[in-house]
Design an enzyme around this catalytic site. Structure first.
Site, PDB file in Angstrom:
ATOM      1  CE  LYS A  40      -4.252  -1.687   0.188  1.00  0.00           C
ATOM      2  NZ  LYS A  40      -5.138  -1.513  -0.975  1.00  0.00           N
ATOM      3  CD  GLU A  71     -10.204   4.195   0.092  1.00  0.00           C
ATOM      4  OE1 GLU A  71     -10.042   5.433  -0.024  1.00  0.00           O
ATOM      5  OE2 GLU A  71      -9.502   3.369  -0.507  1.00  0.00           O
ATOM      6  CB  SER A 123       0.079  -7.995  -1.361  1.00  0.00           C
ATOM      7  OG  SER A 123      -0.874  -8.805  -0.697  1.00  0.00           O
TER       8      SER A 123
END
Lengths: 405, 269
Positions: A98, A120, A387
């Site tokens: 991210k 969000e 990830s």
């Protein structure tokens, strides 16, 4: 896969933000000015050497890139098939892919002079990554999070608060990621003059799917070079989990034109796609419009967006990035699903055989890679995008084991 | 001439401005909605905007979000909305009905089926909040072929050249969003509204009505004085929410009373 001969993937999205019939800018007029402005800013900056240099520098020295490409030898041996390489996005600062995107978007906020950022979040990883870059740049940060997710991910909520962000629990609708995104959009409409909206995945209205992809595509560019160095070849297959799909597109993008590379996106099968309790719009949904773009969605017979189910909060989203919808329809990427129990088995198997605790999201990719490694057989090479790390999921997995921590 | 243009022509000849209430269909049930529509016409509504319930109303504030949730408790969808409009048309063939909502329920039904059924039910206009004109060319043609006006929103931030394009793309009227924010937001600045509406009328020739943030008769009158009409929504659906457990007649009577007060203030101005 002769289809690739005709497609120049770098030309998508087109000038109006479309990937074939998908994507676009289905936003209320109240946001059109801000989106237009963002697009113009991004078009200018993406080819600006100074902006790129700053982004690259941050990725190297703040995030810790390049992330390793790791041959999981014990796992490979155990599965008895293709070599399994893990792209270690879990080793990035803040523990997931991210941050690649939030670094990029925070730079955009800085270049556009916005003192306030909003985001969000579902599992909290994007919220943490946003709060992190906001702290570093001295920006005010508000994170919207579904009230149900606030309960599920209490540790990440505290991390965000420590970082100076305000976490707003969203109590409307299903109280999960989609509702958090609705609420962030409402904030943005209201405070558009001083606020930059950091969207966490390759969804939203144009230009978000494009710019998030561009920021995440470092994953695939690195992996390609790293496998070349380690094995002297292209991979035979890529595997990544798909919720909104930003880690997946990040890995896939640089390989789309390499026809010999088979690509697999793994959705959250929940209790099983056939039960209806899942979060797999590409496997079981149909095209519609949500959150600013046309894409595959899960909705009921009236077009109301449905409640999704997955053991991993980060995949618990009823839509998917529009580029994935397009890649599905043109047949370039295969979209499959892994169920909760398969993901949990993979979570344990990777932990025990390699000493790497994956995020439950990433465990879906591991679960599918297990099948694929056997099908492809020895001597072939698979890259799996790991990830994120699994620290955030300790409570969830412990609860499943009947342990309170 | 369409019901919408007839309405604005009549208002102009009478020297009055349009009062346009908004209620969400099925809030709190479809029977109540039908009763509210008729009662509001009696109290002086000129055009009625009927909200199509959606699970993710991104451009709406808490009041209309809750209205959507109340309607969705009974799974109210587009078919129910068409039924209510068709029933309303049985006894009212003059008051324009404009559907307002989000694109996904329409996508799910299919553009052609939607246009066909909306036209048959007696719908006059369509506001699709998340469908800007850039994405709407094909759909606009379809709804127009059924006599339905595609109505677009304009905001204070809409650039001049873009506003011109929107004015060209739309018909019926233009909906000027008076504040930065969601529906039911803070108070609006009437001087600012006056300036922008004058510019838009000059550019487009379409009636310009104003909404988002009109909560009381005084504001409705002040805004109508500098535009072609006032749209009122959140205060009405709030009242629907308060009266959820009352009889449909009681709900209709109390909600329409709010419209009566606004009508009086507007006509006195």
């Amino acid at each position: 896969m002769s289809v690739n001969n005709k497609i120049d993937f770098s030309q998508f999205p087109d000038a109006t933000g479309h990937f074939g019939q998908f994507g676009g800018r289905f936003a209320s007029e109240t946001l059109m000015y801000a989106l237009q402005h963002l697009q113009e800013t991004y078009n200018k900056l993406k080819d600006d050497p100074e902006f790129q240099a700053e982004f690259d520098k941050d990725l190297a020295h703040y995030v810790g890139r390049p992330s390793p490409l790791y041959l999981a030898e014990r796992l490979t041996e155990k599965w008895g098939g293709a070599n399994v390489y893990l792209k270690r996005e879990d080793l990035n600062h803040t523990g997931a892919h991210k941050v690649n995107n939030t670094i990029g978007q925070a730079l955009l906020a800085k270049y556009t002079g916005k003192p306030r950022v909003i985001a969000e979040t579902g599992a909290g990883m994007h919220g943490v990554a946003s709060a992190t870059v906001a702290a570093r740049l001295g920006l005010e940060c508000v994170v919207y999070m579904g009230a149900e997710d606030v309960q599920r991910q209490i540790q990440n909520v505290y991390r965000m608060k420590l970082l100076g962000a305000e976490v707003v629990p969203v109590k409307s609708g299903t109280q999960t990621l989609k509702d958090a995104m609705n609420e962030a959009m409402r904030d943005w409409v209201t405070n558009v003059d001083n606020t930059f909206y950091i969207i966490g995945t390759v969804a939203g209205p144009h230009p978000y799917p494009q710019l998030v992809r561009d920021f995440q595509s470092i994953i695939g560019r690195e992996a390609k070079i790293q496998l070349q160095e380690q094995a002297g070849c292209l991979p035979d297959a890529l595997v990544a989990c798909v919720g909104g799909g930003s880690n997946a597109i990040g890995l896939f993008y640089d390989f789309l034109t390499d026809e010999s590379v088979e690509i697999y996106g793994v959705e959250a099968g929940g209790d099983g796609v056939e039960t209806g309790r899942h979060a797999a719009p590409l496997s079981a949904g149909r095209p519609g419009v949500l959150h600013g773009n046309r894409t595959y969605l899960m909705a009921d017979e009236n077009g109301q967006i449905q409640h999704t189910h997955s053991v991993s909060a980060g995949l618990d989203y009823p839509g998917v990035g529009p580029e994935h919808s397009w890649l599905k329809d043109i047949g370039r990427v295969n979209y499959v699903a892994a169920n909760d129990d398969e993901a949990l088995d993979a979570f344990r198997e990777l932990t025990r055989s390699e000493g790497i605790i994956p995020a439950l999201e990433s465990a879906h990719a591991i679960a599918y890679a297990k099948k694929l490694a056997k099908d492809l057989g020895k001597g072939k090479n698979i890259i799996v995008n790991l990830s994120g790390r699994g620290d955030k999921d300790m409570h969830t997995v412990a609860a499943i084991d009947g342990i309170e921590i | 001439m369409s019901r919408i243009s007839e309405t604005f022509a009549r208002l102009e000849s009478e020297g009055r401005k349009a009062l346009i209430p908004f209620v969400t269909c099925g809030d709190p049930n479809t029977g109540a909605t039908l009763a509210i529509l008729h009662a509001m016409v009696e109290k002086g509504a000129d055009i009625i905007e009927v909200g199509v319930p959606f699970s993710d109303p991104m451009a709406d504030g808490p009041a209309i979000q809750l209205a959507n949730e109340r309607a969705l408790k009974h799974n109210v969808g587009l078919s129910d909305v068409f039924d209510v409009v068709a029933e309303f048309r049985k006894t009212n063939n003059t008051t324009p009905i404009v559907l307002m909502g989000y694109l996904n329920p329409i996508e799910w039904m299919g553009y052609e089926v939607f246009s066909e059924r909306a036209g048959k039910a007696g719908v006059d206009g369509l506001i699709t909040v998340d469908l800007p004109p850039e994405e709407a060319s094909e759909f606009s043609k379809l709804v127009r072929s059924k006599g339905i006006d595609p109505i677009y929103l304009l905001t204070p931030a809409t650039a001049v050249d873009r506003a011109r394009k929107i004015l060209e793309a739309g018909s019926g009227y233009v909906y000027y969003v008076s504040v930065k924010g969601v529906t039911g937001s803070a108070k609006i600045d009437v001087t600012d509204v006056a300036e922008n509406v004058a510019r838009l009328k000059n550019d487009g020739g379409l009636p310009v009505v104003v909404g988002f943030g009109i909560k009381d008769p005084e504001t409705a009158a002040a805004v109508a004085a500098v535009s072609d009409g006032s749209v009122v929504g959140s205060v009405l659906v709030n009242r629907c929410g308060e009266l959820e457990s009352e009889s449909n007649d009681e709900i209709a009577s109390q909600v329409s009373a709010l419209i009566g007060d606004m009508r009086q203030a507007m006509d006195a101005a």
